[in-house]
Write a protein that holds these residues in place. Structure first.
Motif, PDB file in Angstrom:
ATOM      1  N   PHE A  85     118.331  38.190   5.107  1.00 26.03           N
ATOM      2  CA  PHE A  85     118.764  38.289   6.499  1.00 26.03           C
ATOM      3  C   PHE A  85     120.279  38.391   6.603  1.00 26.03           C
ATOM      4  O   PHE A  85     120.801  39.029   7.523  1.00 26.03           O
ATOM      5  N   LEU A  88     121.050  42.016   6.086  1.00 24.73           N
ATOM      6  CA  LEU A  88     120.710  42.776   7.291  1.00 24.73           C
ATOM      7  C   LEU A  88     121.682  42.481   8.428  1.00 24.73           C
ATOM      8  O   LEU A  88     122.042  43.378   9.197  1.00 24.73           O
ATOM      9  N   ASN A  89     122.113  41.230   8.556  1.00 24.23           N
ATOM     10  CA  ASN A  89     123.076  40.856   9.589  1.00 24.23           C
ATOM     11  C   ASN A  89     124.396  41.602   9.358  1.00 24.23           C
ATOM     12  O   ASN A  89     125.012  42.109  10.298  1.00 24.23           O
ATOM     13  N   ALA A  92     124.126  45.079  10.488  1.00 24.72           N
ATOM     14  CA  ALA A  92     124.274  45.160  11.950  1.00 24.72           C
ATOM     15  C   ALA A  92     125.747  45.066  12.342  1.00 24.72           C
ATOM     16  O   ALA A  92     126.214  45.805  13.213  1.00 24.72           O
ATOM     17  N   VAL A  98     119.813  46.544  14.016  1.00 20.99           N
ATOM     18  CA  VAL A  98     118.759  45.936  13.207  1.00 20.99           C
ATOM     19  C   VAL A  98     117.896  45.066  14.105  1.00 20.99           C
ATOM     20  O   VAL A  98     118.358  44.068  14.655  1.00 20.99           O
ATOM     21  N   ARG A  99     116.636  45.482  14.267  1.00 20.52           N
ATOM     22  CA  ARG A  99     115.675  44.725  15.071  1.00 20.52           C
ATOM     23  C   ARG A  99     114.800  43.927  14.113  1.00 20.52           C
ATOM     24  O   ARG A  99     114.147  44.492  13.233  1.00 20.52           O
ATOM     25  N   LEU A 100     114.787  42.607  14.304  1.00 22.19           N
ATOM     26  CA  LEU A 100     113.944  41.727  13.497  1.00 22.19           C
ATOM     27  C   LEU A 100     112.771  41.262  14.343  1.00 22.19           C
ATOM     28  O   LEU A 100     112.954  40.535  15.327  1.00 22.19           O
ATOM     29  N   GLN A 119     117.671  33.222  14.389  1.00 22.30           N
ATOM     30  CA  GLN A 119     118.294  33.819  15.575  1.00 22.30           C
ATOM     31  C   GLN A 119     119.678  33.219  15.816  1.00 22.30           C
ATOM     32  O   GLN A 119     120.607  33.936  16.187  1.00 22.30           O
ATOM     33  N   PHE A 122     122.030  34.321  12.503  1.00 22.66           N
ATOM     34  CA  PHE A 122     122.292  35.746  12.276  1.00 22.66           C
ATOM     35  C   PHE A 122     122.326  36.455  13.625  1.00 22.66           C
ATOM     36  O   PHE A 122     121.417  37.191  13.995  1.00 22.66           O
ATOM     37  N   LEU A 125     121.628  40.304  14.573  1.00 28.26           N
ATOM     38  CA  LEU A 125     120.277  40.862  14.550  1.00 28.26           C
ATOM     39  C   LEU A 125     119.683  40.834  15.952  1.00 28.26           C
ATOM     40  O   LEU A 125     119.858  39.876  16.698  1.00 28.26           O
ATOM     41  N   ASP A 126     118.959  41.879  16.293  1.00 31.17           N
ATOM     42  CA  ASP A 126     118.222  41.954  17.557  1.00 31.17           C
ATOM     43  C   ASP A 126     116.879  41.284  17.307  1.00 31.17           C
ATOM     44  O   ASP A 126     115.925  41.914  16.823  1.00 31.17           O
ATOM     45  N   PHE A 127     116.812  40.003  17.611  1.00 36.73           N
ATOM     46  CA  PHE A 127     115.669  39.160  17.232  1.00 36.73           C
ATOM     47  C   PHE A 127     114.572  39.205  18.296  1.00 36.73           C
ATOM     48  O   PHE A 127     114.853  39.044  19.489  1.00 36.73           O
TER      49      PHE A 127
END
Length: 134
Positions: A85, A88-89, A92, A98-100, A119, A122, A125-127
């Motif tokens: 993560f 991935l963060n 972003a 990046v949609r999680l 959430q 990170f 990220l689009d959580f």
């Protein structure tokens, strides 16, 4: 440098102690599902995290979708997932979207709370939390 379209997909079938990995780099879709308590989490996740790191280095202004549906994971898997993560963060923060999608059993507070922690930790990220009927 390679483009995402030239990176081969990465698929590992689930085992009783490790999750299914379905990383389709050319489609910008990364999926992890199942249970994660491999005997050596670093040996299992190390190459996966390296592959994702290599992939995000090829991404520029990409829409990356990540699906995580883990029914159980142990503490050593947790550390390796945090590394994933974090990669991935950073992607972003570098301009990718990046949609999680975080899936958990609606009755599983432990997995829900881990997702909430992700959430908070990170924030790039689009959580999206998804409770799944038990």
């Amino acid at each position: 440098m390679q483009s995402p379209s030239t990176l081969p997909p990465l698929f590992l079938a689930a085992t009783p102690s490790s999750p299914e990995i379905d990383f389709r780099f050319d489609q910008h879709i990364l999926s992890i599902k199942g249970e994660s308590y491999p005997e050596n989490a670093a040996a299992f996740y190390g190459p996966l995290n390296a592959a994702v790191r290599n992939y995000v280095e090829t991404c520029h202004d990409a829409q990356i979708t990540v699906h995580v549906s883990l029914a159980y994971f142990n503490s050593s898997s947790t550390k390796m997932l945090f590394t994933l993560f974090d990669i991935l963060n950073q992607a972003a923060l570098d301009g990718n979207r990046v949609r999680l999608n975080w899936y958990h059993d609606e009755d599983d507070d432990t997995i829900l709370e881990f997702g909430q922690e992700l959430q908070q930790d990170f924030t790039a990220l689009d959580f999206h939390d998804h409770a799944v009927g038990g």
